[in-house]
Design a protein around this motif. Structure first.
Motif, PDB file in Angstrom:
ATOM      1  N   ARG A  96       0.818  -1.214   0.000  1.00 49.77           N
ATOM      2  CA  ARG A  96       0.000   0.000   0.000  1.00 49.77           C
ATOM      3  C   ARG A  96       0.857   1.271   0.000  1.00 49.77           C
ATOM      4  O   ARG A  96       0.509   2.268  -0.624  1.00 49.77           O
ATOM      5  CB  ARG A  96      -0.905  -0.043   1.235  1.00 49.77           C
ATOM      6  N   LEU A  97       1.993   1.239   0.691  1.00 54.48           N
ATOM      7  CA  LEU A  97       2.824   2.433   0.861  1.00 54.48           C
ATOM      8  C   LEU A  97       3.766   2.707  -0.310  1.00 54.48           C
ATOM      9  O   LEU A  97       4.357   3.779  -0.378  1.00 54.48           O
ATOM     10  CB  LEU A  97       3.650   2.307   2.144  1.00 54.48           C
ATOM     11  N   THR A  98       3.939   1.743  -1.200  1.00 55.71           N
ATOM     12  CA  THR A  98       4.886   1.899  -2.298  1.00 55.71           C
ATOM     13  C   THR A  98       4.156   2.039  -3.630  1.00 55.71           C
ATOM     14  O   THR A  98       2.967   1.745  -3.732  1.00 55.71           O
ATOM     15  CB  THR A  98       5.878   0.723  -2.346  1.00 55.71           C
ATOM     16  N   ASP A  99       4.883   2.485  -4.641  1.00 58.05           N
ATOM     17  CA  ASP A  99       4.294   2.675  -5.969  1.00 58.05           C
ATOM     18  C   ASP A  99       4.300   1.407  -6.798  1.00 58.05           C
ATOM     19  O   ASP A  99       3.451   1.228  -7.673  1.00 58.05           O
ATOM     20  CB  ASP A  99       5.047   3.784  -6.720  1.00 58.05           C
ATOM     21  N   SER A 100       5.252   0.544  -6.561  1.00 62.74           N
ATOM     22  CA  SER A 100       5.268  -0.755  -7.236  1.00 62.74           C
ATOM     23  C   SER A 100       5.727  -1.792  -6.222  1.00 62.74           C
ATOM     24  O   SER A 100       6.505  -1.491  -5.309  1.00 62.74           O
ATOM     25  CB  SER A 100       6.169  -0.754  -8.466  1.00 62.74           C
ATOM     26  N   PHE A 101       5.225  -3.008  -6.395  1.00 62.10           N
ATOM     27  CA  PHE A 101       5.495  -4.068  -5.427  1.00 62.10           C
ATOM     28  C   PHE A 101       5.477  -5.393  -6.171  1.00 62.10           C
ATOM     29  O   PHE A 101       4.570  -5.658  -6.960  1.00 62.10           O
ATOM     30  CB  PHE A 101       4.401  -4.052  -4.350  1.00 62.10           C
ATOM     31  N   MET A 102       6.476  -6.233  -5.909  1.00 65.39           N
ATOM     32  CA  MET A 102       6.569  -7.549  -6.534  1.00 65.39           C
ATOM     33  C   MET A 102       7.133  -8.509  -5.504  1.00 65.39           C
ATOM     34  O   MET A 102       8.028  -8.160  -4.731  1.00 65.39           O
ATOM     35  CB  MET A 102       7.502  -7.466  -7.758  1.00 65.39           C
ATOM     36  N   ILE A 103       6.574  -9.720  -5.475  1.00 65.67           N
ATOM     37  CA  ILE A 103       7.067 -10.721  -4.532  1.00 65.67           C
ATOM     38  C   ILE A 103       7.148 -12.080  -5.223  1.00 65.67           C
ATOM     39  O   ILE A 103       6.254 -12.462  -5.972  1.00 65.67           O
ATOM     40  CB  ILE A 103       6.169 -10.779  -3.272  1.00 65.67           C
ATOM     41  N   GLU A 104       8.254 -12.764  -4.991  1.00 66.90           N
ATOM     42  CA  GLU A 104       8.461 -14.137  -5.460  1.00 66.90           C
ATOM     43  C   GLU A 104       8.963 -14.929  -4.257  1.00 66.90           C
ATOM     44  O   GLU A 104       9.797 -14.430  -3.505  1.00 66.90           O
ATOM     45  CB  GLU A 104       9.519 -14.206  -6.558  1.00 66.90           C
ATOM     46  N   SER A 105       8.469 -16.151  -4.097  1.00 60.45           N
ATOM     47  CA  SER A 105       8.903 -16.933  -2.951  1.00 60.45           C
ATOM     48  C   SER A 105       8.877 -18.417  -3.259  1.00 60.45           C
ATOM     49  O   SER A 105       8.037 -18.889  -4.030  1.00 60.45           O
ATOM     50  CB  SER A 105       8.009 -16.636  -1.744  1.00 60.45           C
ATOM     51  N   SER A 106       9.812 -19.120  -2.651  1.00 61.93           N
ATOM     52  CA  SER A 106       9.887 -20.574  -2.739  1.00 61.93           C
ATOM     53  C   SER A 106      10.528 -21.042  -1.432  1.00 61.93           C
ATOM     54  O   SER A 106      11.001 -20.214  -0.646  1.00 61.93           O
ATOM     55  CB  SER A 106      10.746 -21.005  -3.935  1.00 61.93           C
ATOM     56  N   PRO A 107      10.587 -22.348  -1.191  1.00 62.30           N
ATOM     57  CA  PRO A 107      11.258 -22.819   0.027  1.00 62.30           C
ATOM     58  C   PRO A 107      12.736 -22.417   0.102  1.00 62.30           C
ATOM     59  O   PRO A 107      13.335 -22.440   1.176  1.00 62.30           O
ATOM     60  CB  PRO A 107      11.113 -24.339  -0.054  1.00 62.30           C
ATOM     61  N   LYS A 108      13.310 -22.003  -1.021  1.00 65.47           N
ATOM     62  CA  LYS A 108      14.717 -21.583  -1.032  1.00 65.47           C
ATOM     63  C   LYS A 108      14.893 -20.110  -0.702  1.00 65.47           C
ATOM     64  O   LYS A 108      16.019 -19.637  -0.591  1.00 65.47           O
ATOM     65  CB  LYS A 108      15.332 -21.889  -2.392  1.00 65.47           C
ATOM     66  N   GLY A 109      13.784 -19.361  -0.608  1.00 65.52           N
ATOM     67  CA  GLY A 109      13.908 -17.957  -0.251  1.00 65.52           C
ATOM     68  C   GLY A 109      12.846 -17.077  -0.863  1.00 65.52           C
ATOM     69  O   GLY A 109      12.018 -17.525  -1.658  1.00 65.52           O
ATOM     70  N   THR A 110      12.887 -15.823  -0.479  1.00 70.21           N
ATOM     71  CA  THR A 110      11.909 -14.837  -0.928  1.00 70.21           C
ATOM     72  C   THR A 110      12.637 -13.616  -1.458  1.00 70.21           C
ATOM     73  O   THR A 110      13.647 -13.190  -0.907  1.00 70.21           O
ATOM     74  CB  THR A 110      10.982 -14.443   0.241  1.00 70.21           C
ATOM     75  N   LEU A 111      12.079 -13.049  -2.520  1.00 69.88           N
ATOM     76  CA  LEU A 111      12.562 -11.797  -3.096  1.00 69.88           C
ATOM     77  C   LEU A 111      11.372 -10.852  -3.179  1.00 69.88           C
ATOM     78  O   LEU A 111      10.337 -11.209  -3.754  1.00 69.88           O
ATOM     79  CB  LEU A 111      13.148 -12.028  -4.489  1.00 69.88           C
ATOM     80  N   ILE A 112      11.521  -9.687  -2.609  1.00 74.21           N
ATOM     81  CA  ILE A 112      10.495  -8.644  -2.693  1.00 74.21           C
ATOM     82  C   ILE A 112      11.165  -7.401  -3.250  1.00 74.21           C
ATOM     83  O   ILE A 112      12.238  -7.000  -2.787  1.00 74.21           O
ATOM     84  CB  ILE A 112       9.882  -8.337  -1.314  1.00 74.21           C
ATOM     85  N   ARG A 113      10.537  -6.808  -4.249  1.00 73.76           N
ATOM     86  CA  ARG A 113      11.018  -5.539  -4.816  1.00 73.76           C
ATOM     87  C   ARG A 113       9.900  -4.511  -4.714  1.00 73.76           C
ATOM     88  O   ARG A 113       8.744  -4.808  -5.021  1.00 73.76           O
ATOM     89  CB  ARG A 113      11.408  -5.715  -6.280  1.00 73.76           C
ATOM     90  N   ALA A 114      10.264  -3.316  -4.294  1.00 80.10           N
ATOM     91  CA  ALA A 114       9.302  -2.230  -4.195  1.00 80.10           C
ATOM     92  C   ALA A 114      10.001  -0.932  -4.584  1.00 80.10           C
ATOM     93  O   ALA A 114      11.215  -0.796  -4.400  1.00 80.10           O
ATOM     94  CB  ALA A 114       8.751  -2.133  -2.782  1.00 80.10           C
ATOM     95  N   THR A 115       9.233  -0.003  -5.127  1.00 76.99           N
ATOM     96  CA  THR A 115       9.774   1.318  -5.444  1.00 76.99           C
ATOM     97  C   THR A 115       8.837   2.392  -4.897  1.00 76.99           C
ATOM     98  O   THR A 115       7.634   2.179  -4.752  1.00 76.99           O
ATOM     99  CB  THR A 115       9.946   1.551  -6.965  1.00 76.99           C
TER     100      THR A 115
END
Length: 140
Positions: free
Chosen positions: A112-131
């Motif tokens: 909600r607080l960011t202009d763009s948001f992306m999330i990818e996750s698996s048992p090996k880890g999570t990546l979240i990108r926001a701008t």
């Protein structure tokens, strides 16, 4: 002012690491006269991501880059870890859902607080990108 790119990265293991990364964004905001309301939104999003890394992740890291331009800046935040991953991303993005002992507002707030948001996750880890685009006050 020509476009300027600032980058920093922080490994997060302890609660004190959360404050270090949040303070870094406030210091940049002060130094480069970034608009305070949007800067606080960005800092809150970073704090939520950093808190999740400390509470739930293994080998958590926050990477931040700031593009400074004459009248605004764009903050790019990357939160990454080595696991255990988020089992149900859709559920994790719902208000009041928590896999731990928290209020369950973290990831929905970041989105909600960011202009763009992306999330990818698996048992090996999570990546979240926001701008987040932040205006510059430039002495106003």
């Amino acid at each position: 002012m020509d476009k300027k790119l600032l980058k920093f990265s922080k490994s997060l293991r302890f609660e004190k690491d959360i404050m270090a990364v949040v303070n870094s964004i406030f210091e940049l905001g002060t130094r480069y006269e970034l608009e305070s309301v949007d800067l606080c939104k960005c800092a809150t999003a970073i704090s939520e991501l950093a808190t999740n890394l400390v509470k739930y992740a293994e080998n958590g890291r926050i990477n931040i880059s700031v593009e400074l331009e004459k009248d605004h800046s764009v903050v790019h935040v990357e939160s990454l870890d080595d696991g255990p991953g988020i089992a149900d991303i859709a559920r994790a993005l719902k208000e009041n859902f928590s896999s731990g002992q928290s209020l369950g507002v973290g990831l929905p707030a970041v989105k909600r607080l960011t202009d763009s948001f992306m999330i990818e996750s698996s048992p090996k880890g999570t990546l979240i990108r926001a701008t987040k685009r932040i205006g510059r006050t430039c002495g106003k």
